[in-house]
Enzyme design. Structure first.
Site, mmCIF file in Angstrom:
data_model
loop_
_atom_site.group_PDB
_atom_site.id
_atom_site.type_symbol
_atom_site.label_atom_id
_atom_site.label_comp_id
_atom_site.label_asym_id
_atom_site.label_seq_id
_atom_site.Cartn_x
_atom_site.Cartn_y
_atom_site.Cartn_z
ATOM 1 N NE ARG A 69 -26.331 -59.074 -41.992
ATOM 2 C CZ ARG A 69 -25.617 -57.631 -42.110
ATOM 3 N NH1 ARG A 69 -25.770 -56.777 -41.171
ATOM 4 N NH2 ARG A 69 -24.741 -57.341 -43.073
ATOM 5 C CG HIS A 118 -18.932 -50.714 -44.138
ATOM 6 N ND1 HIS A 118 -19.966 -50.775 -44.969
ATOM 7 C CD2 HIS A 118 -18.373 -49.480 -44.044
ATOM 8 C CE1 HIS A 118 -19.954 -49.457 -45.554
ATOM 9 N NE2 HIS A 118 -19.047 -48.586 -44.951
ATOM 10 C CB CYS A 126 -16.266 -58.273 -25.025
ATOM 11 S SG CYS A 126 -17.087 -57.353 -23.635
ATOM 12 C CB CYS A 149 -15.573 -58.862 -18.876
ATOM 13 S SG CYS A 149 -16.333 -57.966 -20.088
ATOM 14 N N GLY A 186 -22.218 -52.958 -57.801
ATOM 15 C CA GLY A 186 -23.236 -53.309 -56.745
ATOM 16 C C GLY A 186 -23.245 -52.392 -55.616
ATOM 17 C CG ASN A 212 -26.317 -50.836 -59.557
ATOM 18 O OD1 ASN A 212 -27.321 -51.417 -59.595
ATOM 19 N ND2 ASN A 212 -26.001 -50.202 -58.736
HETATM 20 P P1 OAD Z 1 -27.243 -51.251 -51.124
HETATM 21 O O1 OAD Z 1 -28.453 -52.124 -50.742
HETATM 22 O O2 OAD Z 1 -27.703 -50.051 -50.661
HETATM 23 O O3 OAD Z 1 -27.254 -51.105 -52.901
HETATM 24 C C1 OAD Z 1 -27.210 -52.449 -53.462
HETATM 25 C C2 OAD Z 1 -27.007 -52.050 -54.912
HETATM 26 O O4 OAD Z 1 -26.700 -53.373 -55.514
HETATM 27 C C3 OAD Z 1 -28.187 -51.481 -55.585
HETATM 28 O O5 OAD Z 1 -27.999 -50.348 -56.270
HETATM 29 C C4 OAD Z 1 -28.685 -52.601 -56.390
HETATM 30 O O6 OAD Z 1 -29.363 -51.953 -57.601
HETATM 31 C C5 OAD Z 1 -27.297 -53.159 -56.652
HETATM 32 N N1 OAD Z 1 -27.567 -54.510 -57.341
HETATM 33 C C6 OAD Z 1 -28.567 -55.631 -56.859
HETATM 34 N N2 OAD Z 1 -28.516 -56.653 -57.352
HETATM 35 C C7 OAD Z 1 -27.186 -56.588 -58.120
HETATM 36 C C8 OAD Z 1 -26.383 -57.565 -58.948
HETATM 37 N N3 OAD Z 1 -26.809 -58.768 -59.112
HETATM 38 N N4 OAD Z 1 -25.278 -57.133 -59.529
HETATM 39 C C9 OAD Z 1 -24.792 -55.823 -59.430
HETATM 40 N N5 OAD Z 1 -25.635 -54.814 -58.303
HETATM 41 C C10 OAD Z 1 -26.865 -55.098 -57.919
HETATM 42 O O7 OAD Z 1 -25.796 -51.751 -50.599
HETATM 43 P P2 OAD Z 1 -24.885 -51.117 -50.535
HETATM 44 O O8 OAD Z 1 -24.543 -49.930 -51.351
HETATM 45 O O9 OAD Z 1 -23.609 -51.871 -50.314
HETATM 46 O O10 OAD Z 1 -23.253 -50.216 -44.332
HETATM 47 O O11 OAD Z 1 -24.869 -50.251 -49.025
HETATM 48 C C11 OAD Z 1 -23.919 -49.593 -48.402
HETATM 49 C C12 OAD Z 1 -23.830 -49.983 -46.801
HETATM 50 O O12 OAD Z 1 -24.951 -49.436 -46.393
HETATM 51 C C13 OAD Z 1 -23.512 -51.161 -46.456
HETATM 52 O O13 OAD Z 1 -22.110 -51.417 -46.341
HETATM 53 C C14 OAD Z 1 -24.204 -51.278 -45.273
HETATM 54 C C15 OAD Z 1 -25.537 -50.476 -45.383
HETATM 55 O O14 OAD Z 1 -26.146 -50.073 -44.309
HETATM 56 C C16 OAD Z 1 -22.907 -50.601 -43.124
HETATM 57 O O15 OAD Z 1 -22.822 -51.772 -42.647
HETATM 58 C C17 OAD Z 1 -22.163 -49.580 -42.337
#
Ligand code: OAD
Length: 248
Positions: A69, A118, A126, A149, A186, A212
């Site tokens: 990543r 996040h 570490c 360590c 998003g 979205n």
């Molecule tokens: P998700 O993958 O759950 O959701 C992404 C959202 O972006 C979805 O609702 C899509 O419809 C939308 N989407 C896709 N393409 C888009 C675009 N071009 N413009 C606007 N929206 C778009 O990701 P998150 O909601 O960010 O947690 O997930 C939340 C958390 O779950 C993340 O921060 C991570 C993940 O596991 C941790 O790392 C703790």
């Protein structure tokens, strides 16, 4: 892209605007979303790898995932959605950007003071002594990467089951409950405590809108939905606000 008048008028009159972003804001940069097709790694879901329970039994797999990543994020760039948020910040008296993303693209686009709920993918430390340590050190076939360590090196992100940085979360909640307009951009709205912010903003009287292409679970908390990709919608929103301002 037509911007709802109600949103435009509330934005034009807003003293404070808060924005919560999720993976969708980086989708048009080529960064896979967490729950979209590209979110899996070698058949594993992010939630199975991004946790102490996922790291402990297989640190090599988890380190390999984060190194992958980090390489990807180095190769991508902020997209028009990130740049539009920088422009939006200049149009309102008080602007707060809260992100669930760890890719650092808001900062690379020029957004200052990003509240990163996040953590940061490009930071690593570490897991034992907590000193900064380079997760990208050495070749993949020499994994796991260890600190001097002897402890395992982990990314500087908040894993599932881990507490968020209290001061960052409190600042995000403060921004959500004192803003006039709250934009959720998003995010699927599935992961707490970030997902509570739009509802908190609405309960405090803010006008809440979502950007979205797909409807999210945040629907009950929304006053407006801008159904489209953030890289198209946000520049249109900022252009409409700038035009509104010019004719005010
Ligand atoms: P998700 O993958 O759950 O959701 C992404 C959202 O972006 C979805 O609702 C899509 O419809 C939308 N989407 C896709 N393409 C888009 C675009 N071009 N413009 C606007 N929206 C778009 O990701 P998150 O909601 O960010 O947690 O997930 C939340 C958390 O779950 C993340 O921060 C991570 C993940 O596991 C941790 O790392 C703790």
């Amino acid at each position: 892209m037509l911007i709802p008048d109600a949103l435009l008028h509330r934005l034009a009159a807003a003293r404070a605007v808060a924005v919560l972003t999720g993976a969708g804001v980086s989708a048009e940069s080529g960064v896979p979303t967490s729950r979209g097709a590209g979110g899996f790694y070698e058949g594993h879901r992010p939630e199975d790898l991004a946790s102490p329970e996922g790291f402990r039994p297989d640190p090599v797999l988890v380190q390999r995932w984060y190194r992958h990543r980090r390489r990807l994020v180095r190769e991508v760039a902020p997209n028009p959605a990130h740049h539009a948020l920088v422009r939006l910040a200049a149009l309102v008296p008080r602007f707060t950007l809260v992100t669930q993303n760890v890719d650092g693209l808001h900062e690379r686009a020029g957004s200052p003071h990003v509240l990163r709920l996040h953590g940061a993918l490009m930071e690593s430390r570490c897991a034992t002594c907590a000193r900064s340590a380079d997760l990208d050190a050495g070749p993949d076939d020499a994994l796991p990467v260890r600190c001097t360590c002897g402890g395992l090196v982990r990314p500087g992100v908040v894993w599932f089951g881990e507490a968020l940085l209290v001061d960052v979360l409190e600042a995000a909640e403060q921004a959500a409950t004192t803003c006039d307009v709250f934009l959720s951009v998003g995010t699927s709205g599935l992961v707490y405590p970030a997902a509570a912010l739009p509802g908190m903003a609405r309960a405090a009287g803010a006008f809440v809108a979502e950007v979205n292409p797909e409807p999210s679970v945040l629907a009950p908390h929304l006053d407006a939905v801008l159904a489209g990709p953030a890289g198209v919608v946000l520049p249109a929103l900022v252009a409409a606000l700038e035009t509104h301002r010019a004719h005010a």
